[in-house]
Enzyme design. Structure first.
Site, mmCIF file in Angstrom:
data_model
loop_
_atom_site.group_PDB
_atom_site.id
_atom_site.type_symbol
_atom_site.label_atom_id
_atom_site.label_comp_id
_atom_site.label_asym_id
_atom_site.label_seq_id
_atom_site.Cartn_x
_atom_site.Cartn_y
_atom_site.Cartn_z
ATOM 1 N N SER A 1 -20.085 -14.696 113.231
ATOM 2 C CA SER A 1 -19.619 -13.809 114.291
ATOM 3 C C SER A 1 -20.721 -13.629 115.336
ATOM 4 C CB SER A 1 -19.171 -12.478 113.682
ATOM 5 O OG SER A 1 -18.527 -11.672 114.632
ATOM 6 N N ASP B 1 -8.029 -15.681 114.048
ATOM 7 C CA ASP B 1 -9.206 -15.082 114.647
ATOM 8 C C ASP B 1 -9.316 -15.548 116.096
ATOM 9 O OD1 ASP B 1 -11.687 -14.098 115.333
ATOM 10 O OD2 ASP B 1 -12.815 -15.478 114.051
ATOM 11 N N HIS C 1 -10.699 -13.052 110.835
ATOM 12 C CA HIS C 1 -12.111 -13.106 111.223
ATOM 13 C C HIS C 1 -13.045 -12.858 110.046
ATOM 14 C CE1 HIS C 1 -15.565 -12.968 113.842
ATOM 15 N NE2 HIS C 1 -15.875 -11.761 113.419
#
Length: 343
Positions: free
Chosen positions: A177, A275, A305
């Site tokens: 991320s 995501d 995600h």
């Protein structure tokens, strides 16, 4: 006579294992307040509570914390994870993974139970030294503090690789991320500043374009309109970058927007179908390939995600873990003689 076609499975849908996991943890999560410090505190409490309920217990492997100086910015703490109960002997020449946790630049850290357990498991299973970087949170600290901290941590690892039991020629970088954004930024900074050898970059559901220009909303459920997702993303970005929109176009903020991606390390990029950041990761894979960089990108169907971190609970997460471990294990057999002689 043509067979009737079931069109139901043409559209993205949530993996049933992820749905079960989300239903299981939902009652355990306290609402997060809007203020950054309060949100960070409650998110940490949620992580501890969920980890306990799911039976997540970090392996009893050796670790050591160090404080790394950062020129012009706050010092950064790193944690060295060795694969076994005792620290690896000096000069053992193990691969090293320098890793940057994910948390939207604003929450999480190496002390979270879930991240600590993941780091220990990866170091153990891959037989490597893993160095996790506890970079600063936004908005208390903003860009470029975080990439400079991560760069300094990478430089520190390279300088101390031998004493940590690792090899300076078998160093990989990775992140998830927001941490994927920072890992990619470090590869650009390294190319531009020192050009040390980096054997591999591992990017898991990475955010790579902070203008939100490559976010892919096609897999998002109708109950979560794309405009809401984009607004939430921009709020996080603003906490990290500040109010100057042009900052998001800088290459160390948005590696996907760099003028060139040539001469970067080989990459393994994992994305998830549900995501929005899959657009970033897959575009980055194309950019790297176009620049002549060896890259493998894998999209996990039905995943969100965060679901690829749910090892032991979601089969796709277990598959992702095995893929990462097998890729890291290839670093053990790297022939480093050419790189060493070149230096």
């Amino acid at each position: 006579m043509p067979r009737p076609r079931n069109r139901r499975f043409r559209r993205p849908s949530l993996d049933s294992a992820v749905a079960t996991y989300e239903s299981r943890i939902a009652p355990l999560l306290s609402p997060e307040p809007k203020d950054p410090a309060g949100r960070r505190r409650v998110a940490s409490e949620n992580d501890t509570r969920v980890s306990a309920a799911l039976g997540i217990v970090p392996l009893d492997t050796a670790t050591r914390d160090e404080l790394v100086p950062v020129d012009g910015h706050p010092d950064v703490r790193v944690r060295v994870y060795w694969p076994d109960a005792d620290p690896t002997a000096r000069g053992a020449d193990l691969p090293i993974l320098v890793y940057f946790y994910g948390g939207g630049f604003t929450i999480a850290g190496i002390d979270w139970v879930s991240w600590d357990a993941r780091f220990r498991q990866r170091a153990h299973d891959a037989g490597i030294v893993l160095v996790a970087v506890d970079y600063a949170h936004a908005p208390e600290q903003r860009y470029p503090t975080q990439p400079e901290q991560c760069w300094s941590a990478f430089e520190w690892v390279r300088a101390h690789a031998t004493e940590l039991g690792g090899s300076p020629w078998r160093i990989a970088v990775g992140g998830a991320s927001s941490g994927g954004d920072l890992a990619a930024a470090v590869t650009l900074m390294n190319r531009d500043r020192e050009n040390h050898p980096i054997a591999l970059q591992i990017l898991e559901n990475p955010a790579l374009d902070l203008t939100i220009g490559h976010a892919d909303m096609d897999g998002i459920a109708a109950s979560m309109p794309g405009v809401i997702v984009r607004t939430a993303g921009r709020q996080l970005v603003r906490q990290y970058l500040g109010d100057d929109a042009d900052t998001a176009r800088l290459p160390y903020a948005s590696p996907l927007l760099a003028a060139s991606h040539a001469d970067l390390p080989p990459a393994l990029i994992l994305t998830s179908e549900l995501d929005p950041l899959r657009g970033d990761g897959e575009a980055y894979a194309r950019a790297l390939s176009d620049a002549g960089v060896a890259v493998t990108a894998v999209r996990f169907i039905g995943q969100t995600h965060g679901s690829l971190g749910c090892t032991g609970l979601v089969p796709a997460a277990d598959a992702a873990h095995r893929l990462l471990i097998s890729e890291l294990r290839t670093l053990h057999s790297m022939d480093t003689r050419r790189e060493e002689s070149a230096r």
